[in-house]
Enzyme design. Structure first.
Site, PDB file in Angstrom:
ATOM      1  N   ASN A  60      49.425  49.532  12.584  1.00 44.94           N
ATOM      2  CA  ASN A  60      50.151  48.265  12.612  1.00 44.94           C
ATOM      3  C   ASN A  60      49.674  47.473  13.829  1.00 44.94           C
ATOM      4  O   ASN A  60      50.006  47.816  14.958  1.00 44.94           O
ATOM      5  CB  ASN A  60      51.660  48.551  12.701  1.00 44.94           C
ATOM      6  CG  ASN A  60      52.474  47.278  12.891  1.00 44.94           C
ATOM      7  OD1 ASN A  60      51.964  46.173  12.753  1.00 44.94           O
ATOM      8  ND2 ASN A  60      53.752  47.447  13.213  1.00 44.94           N
ATOM      9  N   TRP A  61      48.880  46.444  13.560  1.00 43.36           N
ATOM     10  CA  TRP A  61      48.302  45.680  14.677  1.00 43.36           C
ATOM     11  C   TRP A  61      49.328  44.751  15.320  1.00 43.36           C
ATOM     12  O   TRP A  61      49.047  44.137  16.351  1.00 43.36           O
ATOM     13  CB  TRP A  61      47.106  44.848  14.198  1.00 43.36           C
ATOM     14  CG  TRP A  61      45.954  45.657  13.669  1.00 43.36           C
ATOM     15  CD1 TRP A  61      45.871  47.034  13.593  1.00 43.36           C
ATOM     16  CD2 TRP A  61      44.718  45.161  13.140  1.00 43.36           C
ATOM     17  NE1 TRP A  61      44.663  47.403  13.050  1.00 43.36           N
ATOM     18  CE2 TRP A  61      43.934  46.269  12.755  1.00 43.36           C
ATOM     19  CE3 TRP A  61      44.191  43.874  12.942  1.00 43.36           C
ATOM     20  CZ2 TRP A  61      42.660  46.135  12.202  1.00 43.36           C
ATOM     21  CZ3 TRP A  61      42.930  43.742  12.386  1.00 43.36           C
ATOM     22  CH2 TRP A  61      42.177  44.871  12.022  1.00 43.36           C
ATOM     23  N   LYS A  62      50.493  44.581  14.702  1.00 41.64           N
ATOM     24  CA  LYS A  62      51.534  43.668  15.219  1.00 41.64           C
ATOM     25  C   LYS A  62      50.925  42.282  15.470  1.00 41.64           C
ATOM     26  O   LYS A  62      50.047  41.863  14.729  1.00 41.64           O
ATOM     27  CB  LYS A  62      52.194  44.260  16.464  1.00 41.64           C
ATOM     28  CG  LYS A  62      52.675  45.698  16.211  1.00 41.64           C
ATOM     29  CD  LYS A  62      53.575  46.233  17.286  1.00 41.64           C
ATOM     30  CE  LYS A  62      54.003  47.658  16.911  1.00 41.64           C
ATOM     31  NZ  LYS A  62      54.973  48.217  17.832  1.00 41.64           N
TER      32      LYS A  62
ATOM     33  N   HIS B  71      60.434  46.545   9.965  1.00 39.72           N
ATOM     34  CA  HIS B  71      60.006  47.063  11.273  1.00 39.72           C
ATOM     35  C   HIS B  71      61.087  46.721  12.302  1.00 39.72           C
ATOM     36  O   HIS B  71      61.698  45.645  12.243  1.00 39.72           O
ATOM     37  CB  HIS B  71      58.660  46.450  11.685  1.00 39.72           C
ATOM     38  CG  HIS B  71      58.091  47.150  12.882  1.00 39.72           C
ATOM     39  ND1 HIS B  71      58.524  46.886  14.158  1.00 39.72           N
ATOM     40  CD2 HIS B  71      57.183  48.137  12.992  1.00 39.72           C
ATOM     41  CE1 HIS B  71      57.878  47.686  15.004  1.00 39.72           C
ATOM     42  NE2 HIS B  71      57.057  48.453  14.321  1.00 39.72           N
TER      43      HIS B  71
ATOM     44  N   GLU C   7      61.029  45.663  15.226  1.00 43.24           N
ATOM     45  CA  GLU C   7      60.868  44.399  15.957  1.00 43.24           C
ATOM     46  C   GLU C   7      61.417  43.235  15.130  1.00 43.24           C
ATOM     47  O   GLU C   7      61.978  42.278  15.673  1.00 43.24           O
ATOM     48  CB  GLU C   7      59.387  44.199  16.327  1.00 43.24           C
ATOM     49  CG  GLU C   7      58.996  45.134  17.473  1.00 43.24           C
ATOM     50  CD  GLU C   7      57.552  45.612  17.441  1.00 43.24           C
ATOM     51  OE1 GLU C   7      56.731  45.042  16.712  1.00 43.24           O
ATOM     52  OE2 GLU C   7      57.254  46.602  18.153  1.00 43.24           O
TER      53      GLU C   7
ATOM     54  N   GLU D 167      60.630  55.388  12.798  1.00 44.28           N
ATOM     55  CA  GLU D 167      60.156  54.887  14.074  1.00 44.28           C
ATOM     56  C   GLU D 167      61.345  54.752  15.028  1.00 44.28           C
ATOM     57  O   GLU D 167      62.046  53.724  15.000  1.00 44.28           O
ATOM     58  CB  GLU D 167      59.494  53.516  13.894  1.00 44.28           C
ATOM     59  CG  GLU D 167      58.287  53.536  12.978  1.00 44.28           C
ATOM     60  CD  GLU D 167      57.307  52.416  13.320  1.00 44.28           C
ATOM     61  OE1 GLU D 167      56.153  52.740  13.600  1.00 44.28           O
ATOM     62  OE2 GLU D 167      57.702  51.239  13.340  1.00 44.28           O
TER      63      GLU D 167
ATOM     64  N   GLY E 230      56.024  51.627  21.721  1.00 47.34           N
ATOM     65  CA  GLY E 230      55.375  50.878  22.791  1.00 47.34           C
ATOM     66  C   GLY E 230      55.834  51.281  24.184  1.00 47.34           C
ATOM     67  O   GLY E 230      55.580  50.583  25.155  1.00 47.34           O
TER      68      GLY E 230
ATOM     69  N   SER F 235      54.466  55.502  19.753  1.00 49.10           N
ATOM     70  CA  SER F 235      53.553  56.033  20.761  1.00 49.10           C
ATOM     71  C   SER F 235      52.708  57.211  20.273  1.00 49.10           C
ATOM     72  O   SER F 235      52.465  58.157  21.024  1.00 49.10           O
ATOM     73  CB  SER F 235      54.326  56.403  22.036  1.00 49.10           C
ATOM     74  OG  SER F 235      54.950  55.254  22.590  1.00 49.10           O
TER      75      SER F 235
ATOM     76  N   GLY G 181      50.851  51.926  16.438  1.00 50.92           N
ATOM     77  CA  GLY G 181      50.784  50.573  16.983  1.00 50.92           C
ATOM     78  C   GLY G 181      49.605  50.446  17.936  1.00 50.92           C
ATOM     79  O   GLY G 181      48.453  50.306  17.526  1.00 50.92           O
ATOM     80  N   GLY G 182      49.891  50.517  19.228  1.00 53.00           N
ATOM     81  CA  GLY G 182      48.886  50.285  20.271  1.00 53.00           C
ATOM     82  C   GLY G 182      47.566  51.012  20.041  1.00 53.00           C
ATOM     83  O   GLY G 182      46.487  50.418  20.172  1.00 53.00           O
TER      84      GLY G 182
END
Ligand code: 13P
Length: 252
Positions: free
Chosen positions: A9-11, A95, A97, A167, A173, A212, A233-234
């Protein structure tokens, strides 16, 4: 035996240059027969990702879709039909966020989930508790309510064509990962909740862990019996690191 899925997930990350470089790195990964791989670029870059990755097994997904399944007067939104038209097969629904910062309530998410499936876009339903909810021993209650909101309103059968991503919000993150045991406990709980309604769907559905995940903790997480891959993610913004996680999934 369920297939594993490693999804990135590149967000809201990436620009023309960095996306080009990331896609070029992904094209060079070594493909693994037994593991599925997907990326969820920002909507702006979906078409480019579809084109660049067309000769690879990488599945393309969107990070969200509109509550209307087809084209409509909804400024700023993207319909599931449009996402499918340009080559998306998956869509993230709920998600954290979006739930916490962008107003995606359970009732909106029911509409988005329904809109996605109406266009054969497979939803990846994201669920998870906040740190405070975990500290107050509400983890299972939160998971139950987020899952029931879909299962009870739309019917259990919709999960035959969906993926779940657990999640924990406190692990997103933050560098804090759920331990493999903590994650497994919730994954197994999610599967048992589904099994109460339909055992076959519960055994078949992929439940991803997100929060993470990195190359150095993926092995232990993926070794857990109810963890069927990761939503990254990251670490998915770096093709080498993402590729390493994908390779590790192949060892399960
Ligand atoms: P991080 O891997 O950066 O913690 O993000 C997880 C996530 O939210 C994936 O959807």
């Amino acid at each position: 035996m369920r297939r594993l899925l490693v999804a990135g997930n590149w967000k809201m990350h990436g620009n023309s240059a960095s996306v080009k470089a990331l896609l070029a790195g992904l094209v060079n990964l070594t493909w693994q027969q037994q593991v599925d791989i997907a990326v969820f670029p920002p909507a702006l870059f979906i078409v480019e990702a579809v084109q660049s990755l067309k000769d690879t097994p990488i599945i393309i997904g969107a990070q969200d879709c509109a509550i209307e399944s087809k084209e409509a007067a909804l400024t700023g939104e993207i319909a599931a039909s449009q996402l499918v038209d340009v080559g998306c097969q998956l869509v993230l629904i709920g998600h954290s966020e979006r739930r916490l910062l962008l107003g995606d309530t359970d009732s909106i998410l029911i509409e988005k989930f329904k809109a996605a499936q109406a266009q054969q876009l497979k939803p990846v339903l994201c669920i998870g508790e906040t740190q405070q909810q975990r500290e107050n021993n509400q983890t299972f209650a939160v998971i139950t309510s987020q899952l029931n909101s879909i299962m009870d309103t739309l019917s259990i059968d919709v999960l035959a064509n969906a993926i779940i991503a657990y999640e924990p919000v406190w692990a997103i993150g933050t560098g804090l990962t759920a331990t493999p045991e903590q994650a497994q406990e919730v994954h197994s709980f999610i599967r048992s909740l589904i099994a109460e309604k339909n055992e076959a769907i519960a055994q078949k559905i992929q439940i991803l862990y997100g929060g993470s995940v990195k190359a150095d903790n993926a092995q232990a997480l993926f070794a857990m019996p109810d963890i069927d891959g990761g939503l990254i993610g990251g670490a998915s913004l770096n093709a080498d690191e993402f590729g390493a996680i994908y390779r590790i999934a192949g060892n399960k």
